[in-house]
Enzyme design. Structure first.
Site, short mmCIF file in Angstrom:
data_model
loop_
_atom_site.label_atom_id
_atom_site.label_comp_id
_atom_site.label_asym_id
_atom_site.label_seq_id
_atom_site.Cartn_x
_atom_site.Cartn_y
_atom_site.Cartn_z
N LYS A 90 1.38 11.38 23.46
CA LYS A 90 -0.03 11.68 23.75
C LYS A 90 -0.34 11.57 25.24
O LYS A 90 -1.14 12.34 25.77
CB LYS A 90 -0.97 10.80 22.95
CG LYS A 90 -0.82 9.33 23.23
CD LYS A 90 -1.71 8.50 22.33
CE LYS A 90 -1.26 7.05 22.38
NZ LYS A 90 0.14 6.83 21.95
N LEU A 126 15.31 12.67 21.49
CA LEU A 126 15.25 11.91 22.74
C LEU A 126 14.51 10.62 22.46
O LEU A 126 13.29 10.60 22.31
CB LEU A 126 14.50 12.71 23.83
CG LEU A 126 14.86 14.18 24.04
CD1 LEU A 126 14.12 14.74 25.25
CD2 LEU A 126 16.36 14.36 24.20
N ILE A 169 -1.82 11.85 10.38
CA ILE A 169 -2.93 12.67 9.89
C ILE A 169 -2.83 14.09 10.41
O ILE A 169 -2.77 14.31 11.61
CB ILE A 169 -4.29 12.08 10.34
CG1 ILE A 169 -4.42 10.62 9.92
CG2 ILE A 169 -5.44 12.91 9.79
CD1 ILE A 169 -5.69 9.95 10.43
N GLY A 203 13.48 4.58 19.44
CA GLY A 203 12.65 3.40 19.18
C GLY A 203 12.09 3.46 17.78
O GLY A 203 12.73 4.01 16.88
N THR A 204 10.90 2.91 17.59
CA THR A 204 10.31 2.87 16.26
C THR A 204 10.17 4.26 15.67
O THR A 204 10.64 4.54 14.57
CB THR A 204 8.90 2.23 16.34
OG1 THR A 204 9.05 0.96 16.99
CG2 THR A 204 8.31 2.01 14.98
N VAL A 205 9.52 5.16 16.43
CA VAL A 205 9.26 6.49 15.89
C VAL A 205 10.57 7.28 15.75
O VAL A 205 10.79 7.95 14.73
CB VAL A 205 8.24 7.25 16.77
CG1 VAL A 205 8.05 8.67 16.27
CG2 VAL A 205 6.90 6.51 16.77
N GLY A 206 11.45 7.18 16.75
CA GLY A 206 12.74 7.85 16.68
C GLY A 206 13.52 7.40 15.45
O GLY A 206 14.13 8.21 14.74
N GLY A 250 -1.32 9.98 14.58
CA GLY A 250 -0.09 9.78 13.82
C GLY A 250 0.14 10.75 12.69
O GLY A 250 0.29 11.96 12.92
N LYS A 306 -6.16 10.62 23.06
CA LYS A 306 -6.20 11.41 21.83
C LYS A 306 -7.44 12.29 21.79
O LYS A 306 -7.40 13.44 21.35
CB LYS A 306 -6.16 10.49 20.63
CG LYS A 306 -4.82 9.76 20.52
CD LYS A 306 -4.88 8.63 19.51
CE LYS A 306 -3.58 7.84 19.46
NZ LYS A 306 -3.76 6.57 18.73
#
Lengths: 428, 428
Positions: free
Chosen positions: A107, A12, A138, A15-18, A136, A207
């Protein structure tokens, strides 16, 4: 154990992470069978605009219809990387209730609706994993829920926002002022067009809420977190920090005390030899203390396309293992306590206070007595004459409750000899 | 999922770490039900001498008969903390083959017989976990096998021996020489009566073998690891490291290259701004690089009663969850590749070389030409006159294959003008 050789996924958001998740799925295609014991097959990608050109992406996977995903019983893992509360929340709940496992990097959502989502996962005996939602790439959620599970953890402190850490590093190492460092961060893409969530500590606050919930086994939501940003930090403050062999960092701070949970985000002066002090640029780190393990720290990239995708894919591989072994839902909500979150005014901190006062006899004594009235003990005073008439005073206090310090500052402001309270920064 | 409300444990060994496990089991008794979803009941402790007084330990649990454990079908988890190869290896194999899950802290065993033990676990569909075998309390095995599973990891560098890191810290910060720092470490209980395994890098070598196996998905055993200790490091070398804004650390170093796996333990000069440089005293840290996650570091206590017990109990809680969900064995051996381990002589390193030479014209030129003959490029030269006749020469090279450097050093030793090769240290 029934062997299950293929697991179907839906993504879903692209974008950048997808995009990072898509890349890793492509890159690791052959290895994933060895790693997860199952092939992972991406069958749908939900996007807003199905017509947009997307280089390197198989266009036949794109859809703008949620029904094509939620109604497809073959899709066993939904990866949510849209961000924001809605429609992410509704979709994740629908997916969990349809018996699908969910992996998310969201988050905002976990910090606010974590309980609801974990409850839904538990009810449906599916996995709801969110390693990517904190810091991210880690590894921190899994170490907390598994490796460190036998500890009573009493402290979690983290540098969990890369933008502000980059800005503070530039200010500290290159003498930039805040505006200049922010401009540089924006230029490099570390800061967004509207940097508020970063520089005001909101992103870090979310976070810290998530980490505190897991570390202390009791739900902490974003609204419980006191947040203060870095916009007021000046080159002068940084100069004093250097004088004290310290640095200034934006820290998420959570303590589990006898009287309740303390949780906040604010800048802090921290000694140079603390492991967090050497975390530079846009790197993140989380430092924690447990009764058995003592001090532990986790360091790495807290954001970015591939580091975040790394955390997501770690979760996806784990879900695939659980699917294979028919044990999805084996680790769900670990908040089995119900501990009070203290009001921030009752939290104790040490303070660094910088002020401009009339440079004449008796002023220091008067100020010291104001601190005394408000139960604030002073541990260090530095006085520098700026011009003939004005002295700069730096006062470092012992640990004192926030409200006492607040009262003392109000009182100081009212004094005729006070020209300016230039800065108030907590000290670790 | 069948609910299973009680899991019975046996502990093999009751030394420092065993005592720590016992303490944590007592301390966490009530919480473990919430944490593991099952009560954990210690029913037997195998010891050598059943008559020895053991304060605070329930004597009715002690036994010196392995049969009482291996033949008890109710015992589902065996925790091995005896150390050493035998009888630990035989007992663990028997336990696995009897369908029991095993948690161990035994690095010697895992570094040498990891494959055999993991194969036995897999065959019997039980868990064989060993988080405590590497870097004590620091979560590293689980992060590697799960959180970072989607990465192609090409580098693992670790400070994985607390004794030597303590010694090097004292030498660096307080100007102690090696013998003095070792004596201090012994006094504090950081170093054992026979410190060989620590100071010669053998202990670190075993941990690096285990980490390299997991990070690179290919079995590396202790015999594959080149090891070199810290006994030859002098105050003078440390002085030069400071001049270079660097420190000296005993590093376990593993790389996965196009031409095979490189794995070694040796002292290295490493820049002060590298995250590993600020790891002080007896702390450990593991730094790694993956293609997606970029740099990550894990920091904490690498040894000690409770930190090690923390890692063991994290594993035990996880096994209990797997027992409850009937999915033991869900993560077993991840070495699905068979990558060559390079011979150490073919590994490339940068070198710091300190030597005493006759202080006369032409010497430096002659030395430089020797390096040239052996394909060693020089990046830095420092010359200091010690007395009238002798000059101290420090030469830093570019990366060069070990055997070329070895040849160059042999050649330098043969020169009439060479008084002494004082030290040869690799540079990160």
């Amino acid at each position: 154990m029934e062997e299950k050789r293929s697991v179907k996924l839906a993504l879903l958001g692209l974008g950048t992470v997808g995009g990072g998740v898509y890349k890793l799925l492509e890159r690791q295609k052959e290895e994933l069978l060895d790693k997860a014991g199952a092939s992972l097959e991406l069958v749908k990608i939900l996007v807003h605009n199905i017509k947009k050109e997307r280089a390197g992406v198989d266009a036949s996977l794109l859809t703008d219809k949620w029904e094509e995903i939620i109604e497809d019983p073959q899709i066993e893992i939904v990866i949510e990387v849209m961000g924001g509360i809605e429609p992410a929340r509704t979709m994740i709940l629908e997916a969990l209730n349809a018996g699908k496992n969910v992996v998310t990097a969201n988050k905002d959502l976990v910090a606010e609706y974590g309980r609801e989502l974990l409850d839904a996962a538990q009810k449906n005996q599916v996995d709801f994993l969110f390693e990517a939602a904190v810091a991210g790439g880690i590894p921190i959620i899994r170490p907390l829920k598994q490796c460190l599970a036998s500890n009573e953890i009493d402290e979690v402190i983290g540098i969990v926002n890369g933008t502000t850490n980059y800005i503070l590093t530039k200010m500290f190492e290159e003498g930039m002022d805040f505006e200049e460092a922010l401009a540089k961060a924006t230029e490099l893409g570390y800061a967004e067009a509207d940097p508020t969530a970063d520089i005001e500590g909101l992103d870090a606050g979310r976070k810290v809420a998530i980490m505190a919930s897991i570390a202390f086994h009791s739900r902490v939501t974003f609204s419980d977190v006191y947040t203060e940003g870095i916009t007021k930090i000046s080159a002068k403050d940084i100069g004093y920090a250097k004088e004290f062999d310290s640095v200034i960092k934006l820290l998420g701070v959570a303590h589990n005390t006898e009287w309740g949970i303390e949780v906040a985000v604010h800048p802090m002066i921290i000694a140079q030899d603390h492991p967090l002090a050497s975390v530079r640029d846009s790197f993140n780190a989380i430092f924690l203390h447990g009764d058995a393990v003592d001090d532990v720290m986790f360091y790495g990239r807290g954001a970015g396309e591939l580091p975040t995708a790394s955390a997501i894919m770690g979760d996806v591989i784990d879900v695939a293992r659980d699917i294979r072994y028919q044990c999805t839902g084996r680790i769900s909500c670990t908040c089995y306590r119900d501990t009070l979150v203290k009001e921030f005014k009752d939290v104790k901190n040490k303070f660094f206070l910088r002020m401009q006062v009339d440079n004449k006899p008796g002023v220091l004594a008067a100020i010291a007595s104001v601190f005394g009235v408000h139960k604030v003990s002073i541990s260090k005073v530095i006085q520098k004459v700026i011009t003939d008439g004005v002295a700069e005073l730096v006062i470092v206090t012992e640990a004192v409750k926030e409200y006492h310090m607040e009262d003392a500052i109000e009182h100081l402001k009212d004094m005729d000899t006070t020209r300016e309270i230039s800065s108030v920064i907590r000290e670790y």
